[in-house]
Design a protein around this motif. Structure first.
Motif, mmCIF file in Angstrom:
data_model
loop_
_atom_site.group_PDB
_atom_site.id
_atom_site.type_symbol
_atom_site.label_atom_id
_atom_site.label_comp_id
_atom_site.label_asym_id
_atom_site.label_seq_id
_atom_site.Cartn_x
_atom_site.Cartn_y
_atom_site.Cartn_z
ATOM 1 N N THR A 186 41.914 44.039 37.753
ATOM 2 C CA THR A 186 42.351 43.163 38.839
ATOM 3 C C THR A 186 43.042 44.039 39.870
ATOM 4 O O THR A 186 44.061 44.678 39.569
ATOM 5 N N GLU A 243 44.720 44.188 43.714
ATOM 6 C CA GLU A 243 45.315 43.252 44.664
ATOM 7 C C GLU A 243 45.913 43.978 45.868
ATOM 8 O O GLU A 243 46.253 45.164 45.791
ATOM 9 N N HIS A 260 48.940 42.920 48.880
ATOM 10 C CA HIS A 260 49.896 42.056 49.575
ATOM 11 C C HIS A 260 50.270 42.772 50.875
ATOM 12 O O HIS A 260 50.855 43.858 50.831
ATOM 13 N N TYR A 315 47.134 37.868 51.247
ATOM 14 C CA TYR A 315 46.842 38.251 49.858
ATOM 15 C C TYR A 315 45.333 38.317 49.655
ATOM 16 O O TYR A 315 44.597 37.399 50.038
ATOM 17 N N VAL A 317 42.431 39.700 46.558
ATOM 18 C CA VAL A 317 42.295 40.137 45.173
ATOM 19 C C VAL A 317 40.828 40.390 44.871
ATOM 20 O O VAL A 317 39.939 39.701 45.398
ATOM 21 N N LYS A 326 38.603 40.940 41.394
ATOM 22 C CA LYS A 326 38.552 40.991 39.938
ATOM 23 C C LYS A 326 37.143 41.386 39.506
ATOM 24 O O LYS A 326 36.156 40.854 40.022
ATOM 25 N N GLU A 371 37.915 41.537 49.419
ATOM 26 C CA GLU A 371 37.504 40.756 48.254
ATOM 27 C C GLU A 371 36.008 40.869 47.977
ATOM 28 O O GLU A 371 35.539 40.520 46.900
#
Length: 725
Positions: free
Chosen positions: A451, A453, A455, A470, A472, A474, A510
């Motif tokens: 994962t 990420e 911020h 945000y 992310v 995965k 993403e």
């Protein structure tokens, strides 16, 4: 960023007392077993089904390089890009992966990940201090498949000094050289029946070989490294023999380093100069590490090794970013050059960015080894977390016609780049080495669950008071590998393998794709008394190669961190390494030859804002990958002295993707660099060393990745003394 501990010199007396107290204990031998090394010795390397090389302590001592890139040129299939001349910012690639900040290579120290944030931000602005290492292991292809997260190119595992087996032993080395180069290296340690310890100090520094125009500022650096180890072990007669080792390390660095290179004309007339606009450029770093290793031997068949690691790295590279509003990767370099050549009345505006970042990397990993006769099985698991916290700003200065620079507009921290990239990863692998007569089959399977990420508070919220944007990503991936060796006779081994290569996507997007490839290799290895040799062909078939835009490649501010996907890429090559030692009654002559041939090709058309790729057409070659490179080393060894020489050749390289004749502004010309080292042994335990880097004083371009020319280190002399006890 969380600071886990403070390692200070005041701790050293405690560890020295531990060393001395061990003298009162009876020494127990042949009880050590390690899981921090990939393979133990050269004999083990010979049986590995793929490209594997061990640079031993005796090999490292020949030249005693502090620059890891000068050391690694002895390994075929490894490419390096010099930057500062001293190896402070290593750029290492393997089998055509690209060298930018070593981001496509898995770097480990003592078996654990060493990059500041291996998943979230792999660019290695920190690299373990190579000069204090005792051995270096290098794996490529199928041999590296069980190590990650990057499995396409290979693995470099640097092994720090082991605690001596003797009751008390140590070494002191001091070196001085040109440009006020100085190095101090000392260690002392010892082993008793149940406790052992080690203290090691390493310092090196120089004023630098570049002169900053119209200033008294030097271009040098200073780096300190302190390492301590304490090991506790059970009695050999205990039911389950165990070892528990604590490793604590602290290092810091101050270097007046820059991304500002030279224009082509300035390189021709004054290659070792630097523009006055770079006079404040400086990197400061601190690195703190805790590693706890535990080993337990359940029986002769089963062993378990576990490591907990915690790395805290902070750095601020305060460097010129724009000149009169122009990027140094563009027109800014020309403006800085012209300003130094003419006493202009109009002052120059210099923007200096504080590339302030804190990194955290921590995790725990275990390896269970089982000896099941025909099956040698390893099962490994690792849970890892890392992060990069960017909290940056820009200060504005005026450089007047007397070349004095003054602050006019101090920036506010957090108003440039203000974000945290982080990652969590679970990795599991199983590896089975099956023996059947003269055949050995290695089956490996690695699983990664990640994962990643980001911020991001942007440039208008320096206090991080509102919710950040945000993103992310995965993903999980299965990475199989198969390798086969056949022992033709006791001296000749045939090998072949296939594996799936992988590199994680960059944070912040993403939809970013991971990098995947299928990698093949085939070769033969020969070891017969004083002769050794291997030749391996490799082929990497990328389904998707990606490139990450970094400031070190000259990318513009708003583009830094973006990932570009190249799609299908093909890399083929040949690696050759051979050596022979001629022995006489009174002397010997060692010979070693390393050669790498590489061909690369993009198989799709695409456009990117990645400076080194730019707009790519099908059939273009990758940048910064020489078609040919070789190294020849030889020496003359007598009982009381020895002398060694290295001849290193690197072919022409292009700096931007393309094909055919390389335009002059995109060309790094071929070069030959010669290094010399001589040792004279005064007594059994002391000696002197004389060394010359770049013996022929070849002036050469090392890289153009910052939009300008960075120059290689000129001829430099050094003299050293060593005492052992």
């Amino acid at each position: 960023m969380r600071y886990f501990f403070n390692c200070k010199p005041t701790l050293l007396p405690t560890f020295i007392l531990l060393v001395l107290s061990s003298q009162t204990m009876a020494k127990e031998t042949n009880k050590n077993f390690e899981h921090i090394a990939i393979f133990g010795d050269q004999n083990t390397v010979n049986d590995i089904p793929g490209s594997a090389h061990l640079i031993s302590e005796s090999e490292l001592e020949k030249f005693d390089f502090t620059d890891i890139m000068r050391t690694l040129t002895a390994i075929p299939g490894v490419y390096i890009l010099e930057e500062d001349g001293y190896g402070l910012r290593p750029n290492i690639g393997m089998r055509g992966t690209g060298q930018n900040r070593s981001e496509k290579v898995t770097i480990m120290e003592d078996g654990v990940l060493a990059a500041p944030a291996p998943y979230a931000a792999p660019s290695a602005y920190y690299f373990p201090t190579a000069g204090r290492m005792q051995q270096i292991e290098v794996l490529k292809g199928t041999s590296s498949a069980i190590y990650g997260p990057r499995t396409t190119g290979g693995v470099i595992n640097l092994l720090s000094r082991k605690i001596p087996d003797e009751t008390l032993s140590g070494e002191l080395k001091v070196t001085a050289g040109e440009d006020n180069f100085a190095k101090f290296h000392a260690f002392a340690g010892g082993s008793g029946q149940n406790i052992a310890s080690l203290v090691e100090l390493f310092n090196y520094q120089a004023d630098g070989f570049k002169n900053i125009n119209h200033t008294n500022t030097d271009s040098g650096f200073e780096k300190n490294d302190i390492l301590t180890k304490v090991k506790i072990n059970s009695d050999p007669s205990s039911g389950y023999y165990q070892e528990l080792e604590f490793k604590v390390k602290y290092s810091d660095e101050k270097s007046n380093d820059t991304y500002m290179g030279l224009t082509d004309n300035d390189f021709k007339t004054s290659p070792y100069s630097r523009y006055s606009a770079s006079q404040l450029d400086n990197m400061t770093t601190t690195h703190k590490q805790l590693q706890i290793n535990h080993s337990v031997k359940f029986s002769e068949l089963y062993q378990l090794g576990t490591s907990f690691y915690y790395n805290d790295f902070a750095r601020n590279w305060y460097k010129s970013n724009k000149i009169d509003g122009q990027s140094i990767g563009g027109e800014g370099i020309k403006i800085a050059s012209n300003f130094d050549k003419a006493n202009q009345e109009t002052p120059l505006e210099v923007q200096i960015k504080a590339n302030n970042r804190n990194y955290l990397s921590k995790g725990v990993q275990s390896i269970l080894s089982a000896d099941l006769n025909e099956h040698q099985v390893k099962f490994g698991i690792r849970y890892h977390q890392d992060e990069m916290d960017r909290y940056q700003w820009v200060d504005k200065y005026l450089l007047d016609n007397n070349y004095i620079i003054s602050l006019t507009d101090p920036g506010i921290p957090g108003t440039d780049s203000n974000r945290v990239d982080s990652a969590k990863a679970l990795a599991i692998y199983i590896h089975d080495e099956v023996s059947y007569n003269d055949f050995m089959i290695n089956l490996g399977l690695r699983y990664e669950d990640m994962t990643i990420e980001r911020h991001d508070w942007g440039k208008n919220d320096p206090k991080r008071g509102i919710s950040p944007s945000y993103k992310v990503n995965k993903l999980d991936v299965w990475l199989p590998s198969v390798a086969l060796t056949y022992r033709f006779d006791k001296d000749i081994v045939l090998l072949a393998g296939i594996q799936k290569g992988f590199a994680p996507p960059a944070p912040g997007n993403e939809t970013a794709q991971d990098e995947e490839s299928i990698n093949y290799e085939m070769g033969v290895r020969l070891n017969k008394q004083v002769f050794h040799g291997e030749i391996i062909s490799f082929y990497s078939d990328y389904n998707n190669m990606h490139g990450n835009c970094t400031a070190s490649q000259g990318c513009e501010d708003d583009n830094v961190g973006n990932q570009y996907n190249a799609g299908e890429v093909k890399v083929t090559g040949l690696e050759l390494k051979t050596g022979y030692e001629f022995k006489n009654v009174s002397f010997s002559i060692p010979l070693d030859f390393t050669y790498t041939y590489t061909q690369t090709e993009f198989l799709t058309d695409f456009n990117s804002n990645l400076d080194t790729w730019s707009n790519v057409s099908k059939g273009d070659n990758l940048p910064y990958v020489p078609s040919n490179q070789f190294q020849l080393s030889t020496g003359l060894v007598f009982e009381q002295w020895r002398s060694d020489v290295i001849i290193r050749y690197t072919d022409d390289m292009r700096t931007t993707a393309g094909t055919g004749t390389i335009p002059s502004e995109q060309l790094i010309k071929s070069r030959t660099v010669v290094d010399l080292s001589a040792h004279y042994y005064l007594t059994k335990n002391q000696g002197v060393t004389f060394a010359v880097d770049n013996l022929l004083d070849n002036e050469y371009i090392s890289t153009r990745t910052h939009g300008s020319i960075m120059v290689g280190k000129p001829r430099t002399f050094s003299l050293g003394y060593k005492y052992q006890f």
